[in-house]
Design an enzyme around this catalytic site. Structure first.
Site, short mmCIF file in Angstrom:
data_model
loop_
_atom_site.label_atom_id
_atom_site.label_comp_id
_atom_site.label_asym_id
_atom_site.label_seq_id
_atom_site.Cartn_x
_atom_site.Cartn_y
_atom_site.Cartn_z
N HIS A 287 -4.65 5.68 4.16
CA HIS A 287 -5.54 6.27 3.16
C HIS A 287 -6.77 5.38 2.95
O HIS A 287 -7.90 5.86 2.91
CB HIS A 287 -4.81 6.46 1.83
N HIS B 19 2.28 1.26 -0.83
CA HIS B 19 1.59 0.22 -0.07
C HIS B 19 1.50 -1.05 -0.87
O HIS B 19 1.47 -1.02 -2.10
CB HIS B 19 0.15 0.66 0.29
#
Length: 192
Positions: A100, A152
């Protein structure tokens, strides 16, 4: 770096609440392929049909395909597992670098660059600044959303932003070289 990742993860967990989770879910969605590809198709169609500009649409397409391929390559090369503590969503695959963060820094960054350039060419420095500010904010929020949602590490997002920014810079340099060469060719062939 591991200590920083743990401190940031713990801080983000403390911030969690339903309203903020909804905001970050929305930003994560904006940074997904479910938005990127339809956005790309719409822009390419608009540029090709309305503006007759194949260069920008081709550069956007190549940028998105290349950044996605590079992200997969880097993930396989580093092989870092995702965080396992309290993720708010289920995702698969490897963790470093954040796709992302990398993809939005490169692809959305390129969209911001083209919009900024368009405003600047029309003499609207205010429009250029607003475009840049909104674009940077959205890109940052997409990266932060990945840490907040627990999918993450902080270092994954920083690494993704760095790799995406490097590809964005390379793309902008190549684009500017390409349009400079195209302009030189037109000057050399005034009848065309």
């Amino acid at each position: 770096m591991k200590e920083i990742d743990e401190v940031v993860a713990a801080y983000m967990e403390q911030l969690r609440n339903p309203a903020l989770t909804n905001v970050f879910l929305w930003f994560t969605y904006i940074g997904s392929k479910y938005v990127e590809f339809p956005l790309l198709i719409g822009i390419v169609a608009y540029m090709r049909i309305t503006c007759k500009n194949g260069i920008i649409s081709s550069v956007l397409l190549l940028n998105l395909l290349l950044v996605r391929w590079l992200n997969s390559f880097f993930k396989e090369s580093f092989g870092r597992e995702r965080p396992v503590h309290k993720p708010l969503i289920d995702v698969g695959g490897l963790s470093f670098p954040s796709g992302h963060a990398m993809i939005t820094a490169s692809f959305y960054g390129l969209l911001v660059y083209f919009c900024w350039r368009r405003f600047a060419e029309k003499g609207s420095s205010v429009g250029a600044r607003i475009t840049a500010a909104i674009g940077i904010l959205v890109i940052q929020m997409i990266g932060i959303s990945r840490i907040y949602l627990g999918v993450h590490y902080f270092s994954d997002v920083v690494g993704g932003f760095a790799a995406g920014a490097a590809l964005l810079s390379l793309t902008v340099v190549c684009y500017n070289f390409l349009i400079g060469e195209t302009a030189k060719q037109r000057e050399g062939h005034p009848g065309d």
